[in-house]
Design a protein around this motif. Structure first.
Motif, PDB file in Angstrom:
ATOM      1  N   ASN A  62       0.641  -1.098  -0.124  1.00 41.02           N
ATOM      2  CA  ASN A  62       0.562  -0.158   0.199  1.00 41.02           C
ATOM      3  C   ASN A  62       1.071   1.020   0.066  1.00 41.02           C
ATOM      4  N   ALA A  63       2.150   1.574   1.192  1.00 41.44           N
ATOM      5  CA  ALA A  63       2.376   2.849   0.744  1.00 41.44           C
ATOM      6  C   ALA A  63       3.206   2.863  -0.555  1.00 41.44           C
ATOM      7  N   SER A  64       3.953   1.401  -0.815  1.00 42.40           N
ATOM      8  CA  SER A  64       4.193   2.085  -2.314  1.00 42.40           C
ATOM      9  C   SER A  64       3.519   2.142  -3.749  1.00 42.40           C
ATOM     10  N   ILE A  65       2.110   1.795  -3.763  1.00 41.57           N
ATOM     11  CA  ILE A  65       1.265   2.506  -3.930  1.00 41.57           C
ATOM     12  C   ILE A  65       1.139   3.667  -4.184  1.00 41.57           C
ATOM     13  N   GLY A  66       0.712   3.926  -2.950  1.00 46.49           N
ATOM     14  CA  GLY A  66       0.656   5.391  -2.431  1.00 46.49           C
ATOM     15  C   GLY A  66       1.411   6.405  -3.221  1.00 46.49           C
ATOM     16  N   ALA A  67       3.198   5.340  -2.199  1.00 51.66           N
ATOM     17  CA  ALA A  67       4.339   6.504  -2.937  1.00 51.66           C
ATOM     18  C   ALA A  67       4.486   6.594  -4.822  1.00 51.66           C
ATOM     19  N   GLN A  68       4.289   5.367  -5.532  1.00 53.01           N
ATOM     20  CA  GLN A  68       3.652   5.526  -6.913  1.00 53.01           C
ATOM     21  C   GLN A  68       3.171   6.237  -7.056  1.00 53.01           C
ATOM     22  N   THR A  69       1.725   6.336  -6.546  1.00 50.80           N
ATOM     23  CA  THR A  69       0.921   7.232  -7.203  1.00 50.80           C
ATOM     24  C   THR A  69       1.576   8.716  -7.359  1.00 50.80           C
ATOM     25  N   ALA A  70       1.583   9.280  -6.213  1.00 53.63           N
ATOM     26  CA  ALA A  70       2.350   9.985  -6.195  1.00 53.63           C
ATOM     27  C   ALA A  70       3.332  11.223  -6.683  1.00 53.63           C
ATOM     28  N   GLN A  71       4.517  10.069  -7.299  1.00 53.78           N
ATOM     29  CA  GLN A  71       5.316  10.310  -8.049  1.00 53.78           C
ATOM     30  C   GLN A  71       4.807  10.429  -9.573  1.00 53.78           C
ATOM     31  N   HIS A  72       3.644   9.643  -9.688  1.00 54.70           N
ATOM     32  CA  HIS A  72       3.148   9.574 -10.781  1.00 54.70           C
ATOM     33  C   HIS A  72       1.776  10.826 -11.099  1.00 54.70           C
ATOM     34  N   MET A  73       2.262  11.486 -10.493  1.00 50.95           N
ATOM     35  CA  MET A  73       0.426  13.052 -10.399  1.00 50.95           C
ATOM     36  C   MET A  73       1.468  13.355 -10.764  1.00 50.95           C
ATOM     37  N   GLN A  74       2.736  13.465 -10.174  1.00 47.99           N
ATOM     38  CA  GLN A  74       3.687  15.139  -9.907  1.00 47.99           C
ATOM     39  C   GLN A  74       4.435  15.158 -11.552  1.00 47.99           C
ATOM     40  N   GLN A  75       5.069  13.884 -12.107  1.00 48.05           N
ATOM     41  CA  GLN A  75       5.481  13.858 -13.457  1.00 48.05           C
ATOM     42  C   GLN A  75       5.085  14.395 -14.852  1.00 48.05           C
ATOM     43  N   ASN A  76       3.144  13.957 -14.255  1.00 50.44           N
ATOM     44  CA  ASN A  76       2.437  14.200 -15.104  1.00 50.44           C
ATOM     45  C   ASN A  76       1.945  15.640 -15.300  1.00 50.44           C
TER      46      ASN A  76
END
Length: 290
Positions: free
Chosen positions: A22-36
């Motif tokens: 879950n923590a990994s999914i959340g961190a990856q989500t924030a990273q992808h949103m920032q990249q977008n």
């Protein structure tokens, strides 16, 4: 006693990967949103694919309630067949959301949707608040509060940001602005139409009455809402109760659909030179393990 201890250790071992995932999914989500958000293409790869399909962040501000699901439609949206969103991107700084928005949800860009999720329909884009509550044509057409009959920008011969601002300057009334039509039927014009809506904010932000834009998306089938490509439940850093509202949405989604969607913190820019920041925090999550 020894058996009980072993059982606890086994339970902790089995639970740890889920929490970590879950923590990994959340961190990856924030990273992808920032990249977008940081990506600023004029359009996406493909046949005149608008930039919103591969860049930026589409978000809808909502207010949770035990009487309805946040991802369902308001009576007005259901009646008109269109749902209001804002679009954030690095080249159009947005220091404030409409109607004191402080929580809600974001959608994956169309080209990044999870397999099997709903394909939502993009309708039109307004460079500033479009007063879509009062408009027909799914929120993209005539405003019933104005004497004139508003049309899509291209129907008025308005195809560039400079044309749009020239028309807007005639009245200075945001309720009488035209919307850029970005429907799939408008290939190849739709890609440039969306880009021109961004250019209005880039070139003339100081003249616009509101710092946020407005994008209309077709109302989805609520019976299929479990397939809606929600990327995150967000909250705006600072306002009271914002986190609690996002947590309520996250908890409701989990209890309804039994899947984990992370709560993401958004820090809006404090100036036109600043940038929006997206971050994930374990302590913000109301759902620990699916």
């Amino acid at each position: 006693m020894i058996r009980t201890l072993l059982q606890l250790l086994l339970l902790a071992t089995l639970s740890a990967p889920a929490i970590s995932a879950n923590a990994s999914i959340g961190a990856q989500t924030a990273q992808h949103m920032q990249q977008n958000y940081d990506a600023t293409p004029q359009q996406c790869p493909g046949n005149a694919v608008p930039a919103h399909a591969c860049s930026g962040v589409l978000l809808r501000s909502t207010l949770p309630s035990p009487k309805y699901h946040t991802w369902h439609h308001s009576p007005n949206s259901r009646a008109k067949g269109g749902v209001s969103f804002s679009y954030l991107r690095a080249d159009i700084p947005t220091p404030q959301l409409a109607a004191d928005g402080r929580s809600g949800f974001t959608l994956y860009p169309l080209l990044q949707r999870p397999q099997g999720s709903l394909h939502y329909e993009m309708l039109c884009a307004f460079p500033t608040d479009g007063d879509t509550w009062e408009r027909d044509s799914r929120g993209c057409g005539d405003n019933r509060q104005s004497a004139e009959r508003e049309k899509s920008c291209h129907a008025l011969g308005i195809t560039k940001a400079e044309d749009w601002i020239a028309q807007y300057r005639l009245t200075g009334d945001y309720k009488r602005q035209c919307a850029f039509d970005i429907q799939r039927s408008r290939v190849p014009e739709r890609a440039d139409a969306f880009f021109q809506s961004l250019r209005v904010k880039q070139l003339f932000a100081a003249e616009l009455p509101f710092p946020w834009n407005e994008v209309m998306i077709g109302a989805w089938d609520e019976a299929q809402s479990s397939k809606l490509p929600i990327q995150s439940f967000f909250y705006i850093e600072g306002p009271d109760a914002a986190l609690e509202q996002a947590q309520a949405d996250q908890r409701d989604w989990y209890e309804t659909n039994d899947t984990f969607i992370p709560v993401i913190r958004i820090r809006l820019p404090r100036s036109l030179e600043d940038r929006t920041a997206f971050s994930y925090h374990d302590s913000d999550q109301a759902v620990a393990v699916p």
